[in-house]
Scaffold this motif. Structure first.
Motif, PDB file in Angstrom:
ATOM      1  N   LEU A  72     -15.784 -46.669  11.478  1.00 25.41           N
ATOM      2  CA  LEU A  72     -15.496 -46.989  10.084  1.00 25.41           C
ATOM      3  C   LEU A  72     -15.107 -48.466   9.937  1.00 25.41           C
ATOM      4  N   GLY A  73     -14.266 -48.958  10.815  1.00 22.57           N
ATOM      5  CA  GLY A  73     -13.873 -50.367  10.786  1.00 22.57           C
ATOM      6  C   GLY A  73     -15.041 -51.285  11.036  1.00 22.57           C
ATOM      7  N   ARG A  74     -15.870 -50.895  11.990  1.00 19.95           N
ATOM      8  CA  ARG A  74     -17.049 -51.687  12.329  1.00 19.95           C
ATOM      9  C   ARG A  74     -18.018 -51.742  11.143  1.00 19.95           C
ATOM     10  N   ALA A  75     -18.213 -50.604  10.486  1.00 19.55           N
ATOM     11  CA  ALA A  75     -19.121 -50.565   9.343  1.00 19.55           C
ATOM     12  C   ALA A  75     -18.570 -51.391   8.176  1.00 19.55           C
ATOM     13  N   ALA A  76     -17.271 -51.263   7.927  1.00 17.80           N
ATOM     14  CA  ALA A  76     -16.664 -51.983   6.803  1.00 17.80           C
ATOM     15  C   ALA A  76     -16.761 -53.485   7.009  1.00 17.80           C
ATOM     16  N   ILE A  77     -16.390 -53.952   8.187  1.00 17.19           N
ATOM     17  CA  ILE A  77     -16.415 -55.401   8.417  1.00 17.19           C
ATOM     18  C   ILE A  77     -17.849 -55.909   8.516  1.00 17.19           C
ATOM     19  N   GLY A  78     -18.757 -55.062   8.979  1.00 12.78           N
ATOM     20  CA  GLY A  78     -20.169 -55.451   9.022  1.00 12.78           C
ATOM     21  C   GLY A  78     -20.721 -55.687   7.634  1.00 12.78           C
ATOM     22  N   ALA A  79     -20.403 -54.770   6.734  1.00 14.57           N
ATOM     23  CA  ALA A  79     -20.878 -54.897   5.349  1.00 14.57           C
ATOM     24  C   ALA A  79     -20.251 -56.105   4.670  1.00 14.57           C
ATOM     25  N   LEU A  80     -18.942 -56.300   4.860  1.00 17.34           N
ATOM     26  CA  LEU A  80     -18.276 -57.448   4.233  1.00 17.34           C
ATOM     27  C   LEU A  80     -18.767 -58.775   4.799  1.00 17.34           C
ATOM     28  N   GLY A  81     -19.004 -58.813   6.116  1.00 20.38           N
ATOM     29  CA  GLY A  81     -19.505 -60.044   6.731  1.00 20.38           C
ATOM     30  C   GLY A  81     -20.880 -60.419   6.205  1.00 20.38           C
ATOM     31  N   ALA A  82     -21.759 -59.425   6.112  1.00 20.57           N
ATOM     32  CA  ALA A  82     -23.108 -59.680   5.596  1.00 20.57           C
ATOM     33  C   ALA A  82     -23.059 -60.105   4.130  1.00 20.57           C
ATOM     34  N   LEU A  83     -22.197 -59.457   3.353  1.00 24.99           N
ATOM     35  CA  LEU A  83     -22.048 -59.821   1.942  1.00 24.99           C
ATOM     36  C   LEU A  83     -21.550 -61.254   1.800  1.00 24.99           C
ATOM     37  N   ARG A  84     -20.546 -61.594   2.588  1.00 24.24           N
ATOM     38  CA  ARG A  84     -19.973 -62.943   2.510  1.00 24.24           C
ATOM     39  C   ARG A  84     -21.017 -64.006   2.865  1.00 24.24           C
ATOM     40  N   GLU A  85     -21.784 -63.741   3.909  1.00 27.13           N
ATOM     41  CA  GLU A  85     -22.809 -64.716   4.304  1.00 27.13           C
ATOM     42  C   GLU A  85     -23.897 -64.851   3.243  1.00 27.13           C
ATOM     43  N   GLU A 101     -25.468 -68.245  12.697  1.00 25.19           N
ATOM     44  CA  GLU A 101     -24.453 -68.425  13.739  1.00 25.19           C
ATOM     45  C   GLU A 101     -23.179 -67.634  13.419  1.00 25.19           C
ATOM     46  N   ASP A 102     -22.794 -67.601  12.143  1.00 27.87           N
ATOM     47  CA  ASP A 102     -21.627 -66.813  11.739  1.00 27.87           C
ATOM     48  C   ASP A 102     -21.858 -65.325  12.005  1.00 27.87           C
ATOM     49  N   MET A 103     -23.059 -64.835  11.675  1.00 27.44           N
ATOM     50  CA  MET A 103     -23.360 -63.422  11.910  1.00 27.44           C
ATOM     51  C   MET A 103     -23.421 -63.106  13.410  1.00 27.44           C
ATOM     52  N   GLN A 104     -23.889 -64.065  14.215  1.00 26.18           N
ATOM     53  CA  GLN A 104     -23.869 -63.851  15.667  1.00 26.18           C
ATOM     54  C   GLN A 104     -22.433 -63.729  16.169  1.00 26.18           C
ATOM     55  N   ALA A 105     -21.548 -64.568  15.644  1.00 25.32           N
ATOM     56  CA  ALA A 105     -20.129 -64.473  16.014  1.00 25.32           C
ATOM     57  C   ALA A 105     -19.548 -63.136  15.562  1.00 25.32           C
ATOM     58  N   ASN A 106     -19.926 -62.690  14.368  1.00 28.51           N
ATOM     59  CA  ASN A 106     -19.481 -61.378  13.885  1.00 28.51           C
ATOM     60  C   ASN A 106     -19.932 -60.270  14.840  1.00 28.51           C
ATOM     61  N   MET A 107     -21.185 -60.353  15.290  1.00 31.14           N
ATOM     62  CA  MET A 107     -21.716 -59.314  16.175  1.00 31.14           C
ATOM     63  C   MET A 107     -20.989 -59.282  17.518  1.00 31.14           C
ATOM     64  N   TRP A 108     -20.654 -60.440  18.055  1.00 29.61           N
ATOM     65  CA  TRP A 108     -19.874 -60.461  19.293  1.00 29.61           C
ATOM     66  C   TRP A 108     -18.512 -59.822  19.063  1.00 29.61           C
ATOM     67  N   GLY A 109     -17.906 -60.107  17.932  1.00 28.88           N
ATOM     68  CA  GLY A 109     -16.617 -59.499  17.608  1.00 28.88           C
ATOM     69  C   GLY A 109     -16.713 -57.986  17.497  1.00 28.88           C
ATOM     70  N   TRP A 110     -17.789 -57.494  16.844  1.00 24.62           N
ATOM     71  CA  TRP A 110     -17.981 -56.045  16.725  1.00 24.62           C
ATOM     72  C   TRP A 110     -18.071 -55.420  18.106  1.00 24.62           C
ATOM     73  N   LYS A 111     -18.857 -56.072  18.965  1.00 28.92           N
ATOM     74  CA  LYS A 111     -19.087 -55.537  20.322  1.00 28.92           C
ATOM     75  C   LYS A 111     -17.777 -55.497  21.115  1.00 28.92           C
ATOM     76  N   TYR A 112     -17.073 -56.611  21.161  1.00 30.88           N
ATOM     77  CA  TYR A 112     -15.831 -56.663  21.936  1.00 30.88           C
ATOM     78  C   TYR A 112     -14.799 -55.668  21.412  1.00 30.88           C
ATOM     79  N   GLY A 113     -14.613 -55.619  20.117  1.00 35.71           N
ATOM     80  CA  GLY A 113     -13.599 -54.735  19.537  1.00 35.71           C
ATOM     81  C   GLY A 113     -13.926 -53.269  19.696  1.00 35.71           C
TER      82      GLY A 113
END
Length: 135
Positions: A72-85, A101-113
């Protein structure tokens, strides 16, 4: 023995509580932690000479922290990140390359978390996206 209704009721209460916690944390992350200009001013006071604040660190860090709440957290932040970009693309505050590049950083964050829910996001992200980079 408990009936099926009790099981569903407990699951619904659990998911409502998780959603509430996620929403509360998401609100505070966006309000306090995702304001890049605020972070830049805060970290500018302590930055080493010849370095500047790395925006990718903020992207990855927020994505990591929210992904630690599970799918749920991953989906929420994914949607907000894409919207913001997409908004930044439309209003011209980011180039297409910056948004990628921002979305790549977001994806690394999703993976690590998501893969490391108990680890400290700041330590994991610092290895990939240091808070400060050379000018």
């Amino acid at each position: 023995s408990r009936g099926l209704g009790d099981v569903y009721k407990r699951q619904i209460i659990f998911h409502i509580n998780q959603t509430y916690k996620l929403g509360k944390n998401l609100y505070h992350f966006i309000k306090d932690g995702y304001d890049t200009n605020k972070k830049i001013k805060l970290f500018a006071l302590n930055k080493p000479v010849g370095y500047h604040y790395n925006d990718k660190n903020a992207h990855a860090l927020l994505s990591c922290k929210m992904s630690q709440y599970g799918k749920l957290g991953r989906a929420a932040i994914g949607a907000l990140g894409a919207l913001r970009e997409s908004i930044q693309q439309k209003n011209g505050s980011n180039t297409k390359q910056e948004s990628i590049e921002d979305m790549q950083a977001n994806m690394w964050g999703w993976k690590y978390g998501f893969e490391n829910p108990e680890k400290d996001c700041e330590d994991m992200i610092e290895q990939r996206y240091p808070r400060y980079i050379r000018r």
